[in-house]
Enzyme design. Structure first.
Site, PDB file in Angstrom:
ATOM      1  N   GLY A 114      10.135   7.211  -3.424  1.00  0.00           N
ATOM      2  CA  GLY A 114      10.676   6.092  -3.980  1.00  0.00           C
ATOM      3  C   GLY A 114      11.938   6.467  -4.569  1.00  0.00           C
TER       4      GLY A 114
ATOM      5  N   GLU B 208      -1.163  15.159  -1.676  1.00  0.00           N
ATOM      6  CA  GLU B 208      -0.367  14.637  -0.583  1.00  0.00           C
ATOM      7  C   GLU B 208       0.848  14.940  -0.609  1.00  0.00           C
ATOM      8  OE1 GLU B 208       0.423  10.205  -0.702  1.00  0.00           O
ATOM      9  OE2 GLU B 208      -1.256  10.318  -2.220  1.00  0.00           O
TER      10      GLU B 208
ATOM     11  N   ARG C 255       8.111  15.063  -1.798  1.00  0.00           N
ATOM     12  CA  ARG C 255       7.559  14.977  -3.051  1.00  0.00           C
ATOM     13  C   ARG C 255       6.186  15.407  -2.986  1.00  0.00           C
ATOM     14  NH1 ARG C 255       6.794   9.894  -5.185  1.00  0.00           N
ATOM     15  NH2 ARG C 255       4.804  10.145  -5.357  1.00  0.00           N
TER      16      ARG C 255
ATOM     17  N   ASN D  72       4.895  13.134   0.076  1.00  0.00           N
ATOM     18  CA  ASN D  72       5.450  11.976   0.347  1.00  0.00           C
ATOM     19  C   ASN D  72       6.893  12.415   1.206  1.00  0.00           C
ATOM     20  OD1 ASN D  72       4.076   9.606  -1.333  1.00  0.00           O
ATOM     21  ND2 ASN D  72       3.979  11.547  -2.684  1.00  0.00           N
TER      22      ASN D  72
ATOM     23  N   TYR E  43       5.215   1.303 -10.665  1.00  0.00           N
ATOM     24  CA  TYR E  43       6.533   0.590 -10.251  1.00  0.00           C
ATOM     25  C   TYR E  43       6.691  -0.738 -11.395  1.00  0.00           C
ATOM     26  CZ  TYR E  43       5.831   3.012  -6.109  1.00  0.00           C
ATOM     27  OH  TYR E  43       5.782   4.000  -5.205  1.00  0.00           O
TER      28      TYR E  43
ATOM     29  N   ASP F 170       2.276  15.690  -4.558  1.00  0.00           N
ATOM     30  CA  ASP F 170       1.621  15.043  -5.655  1.00  0.00           C
ATOM     31  C   ASP F 170       0.512  16.202  -5.850  1.00  0.00           C
ATOM     32  OD1 ASP F 170       3.297  13.045  -6.033  1.00  0.00           O
ATOM     33  OD2 ASP F 170       1.886  11.555  -4.787  1.00  0.00           O
TER      34      ASP F 170
ATOM     35  N   SER G 171       1.888   4.910  -2.548  1.00  0.00           N
ATOM     36  CA  SER G 171       1.986   4.073  -3.738  1.00  0.00           C
ATOM     37  C   SER G 171       0.608   3.612  -4.436  1.00  0.00           C
ATOM     38  CB  SER G 171       2.645   2.922  -3.443  1.00  0.00           C
ATOM     39  OG  SER G 171       4.150   3.537  -3.129  1.00  0.00           O
TER      40      SER G 171
ATOM     41  N   GLU H  80       4.099  -1.297   1.333  1.00  0.00           N
ATOM     42  CA  GLU H  80       5.113  -0.594   0.464  1.00  0.00           C
ATOM     43  C   GLU H  80       6.463  -1.049   0.365  1.00  0.00           C
ATOM     44  OE1 GLU H  80       4.548   3.549  -0.369  1.00  0.00           O
ATOM     45  OE2 GLU H  80       3.425   3.444   1.291  1.00  0.00           O
TER      46      GLU H  80
END
Length: 326
Positions: free
Chosen positions: A291, A285, A269, A287, A231, A271, A161, A31
């Site tokens: 990002g 998951e 974050r 994070n 992205y 998900d 990602s 990443e």
């Protein structure tokens, strides 16, 4: 909704309190490019607020800066594991050196990076997550898929990602999915594919408590939210808040519970998938260094409660300064 309704004003007004801030980005994980983009944005935001911030590419370069006495604290925006900054290795190093840093500690970072162990913790607490199977080397992937039920997701257990992720609808495609995921470090994970809405919930702390921000519902133009949709593509839609009423309250509740259960702190974050047929939520998951690019979701959620990008970066950096006891 103005920020004042949910968050107290920032505790720190003088940027000099932070000293020299290393914005850690890049690294050697899969990443890397996303991290560099995020890091540039964070660096610009902090400097715009008068913070004495500078860029550092990767952990070896950071160690050199610390040795020189040039670092008072670290804004960690490295993504990924094994050369990234999310698996607890960096956090352990900084703990040992006594350097404050943003985001989760060693435990939260290491656990959240391991999707399999995170699921085990969630399930032990009754938190919902899709059915799954751990795939050690040589595992019978066809038997695992039969036990879970096609379609399934095959992915590395310690990447983010959407790196190395495949959606598998037919038994014949399992081997190629495993081959792709096996290119990355760590164990492999096979997971029940939940058909429905993909959402994410940002969590932001203030040094004492944590709050879940409004959810973001992701509507990619293509079939799913892959690396390109995250992205590169400009046609992905982001709806914030992603839900309404009781459903929005519930997704924030389980996301915050999942974040804290994994030992995470500071910001992050979570998900989540929502099953289209039943409306049930399934945690995917956490994070721990999300990002911060133009496409990223934490800034979108913060903006919904009146926190702009510069203030968001400031608030995250504030978490590295201990709260004085009352």
């Amino acid at each position: 909704m103005p920020a004042s309704q949910n968050f107290a004003a920032p505790r720190i007004g003088d940027p000099a309190v932070f000293g020299r801030v290393a914005v850690l980005m890049g690294g050697t994980s899969a990443e890397r490019e996303v991290s560099l983009d995020s890091g540039r944005n964070v660096l610009e935001a902090l400097r715009a607020r008068g913070v004495d911030a500078f860029a550092v590419d990767g952990i070896p370069a950071l160690i050199e800066e610390i040795r020189r006495g040039a670092v008072d604290r670290v804004f960690n925006i490295l993504h990924g594991n094994k050369g990234g900054g999310e698996d607890g290795t960096l956090q352990g190093l900084l703990e040992a050196l006594g350097v404050p840093y943003t985001g989760s500690n060693v435990l939260g970072s290491a656990l959240a990076m391991d999707k399999i162990r995170t699921k085990q913790v969630w399930l032990s607490l009754g938190l919902p997550t899709p059915r799954y199977a751990r795939l050690p080397k040589g595992a019978d992937v066809h038997a695992a898929a039969r036990a879970i039920g096609l379609p399934v997701i095959v992915k590395p257990s310690s990447e983010g990602s959407s790196v190395g992720v495949s959606r598998v609808f037919n038994d014949a495609d399992l081997e190629s999915a495993v081959e792709l995921a096996a290119r990355y470090p760590g164990e492999l994970l096979m997971e029940q594919m939940v058909v429905g809405d993909e959402l994410t919930v940002a969590v932001l702390g203030d040094g004492v408590t944590h709050q879940a921000l409004p959810s973001v519902r992701i509507v990619p133009k293509g079939e799913w939210y892959d690396y390109n949709a995250k992205y590169i593509a400009e046609d992905t839609q982001y709806l914030c808040p992603g839900l309404e009423g009781d459903a929005e309250a519930e997704i924030r509740r389980i996301a915050l519970a999942a974040f804290l259960a994994a030992g995470c702190t500071g910001w992050g974050r979570v998900d989540v998938m929502r099953d289209r047929a039943t409306g049930a939520f399934y945690l995917l998951e956490v994070n721990t260094a999300p990002g911060m690019t133009s496409h990223s979701l934490v800034p979108k959620a913060a903006r919904q409660v009146g926190i702009g990008f510069e203030e968001l970066c400031w608030r995250i950096l504030e978490q590295t300064v201990e709260v004085a006891p009352e």
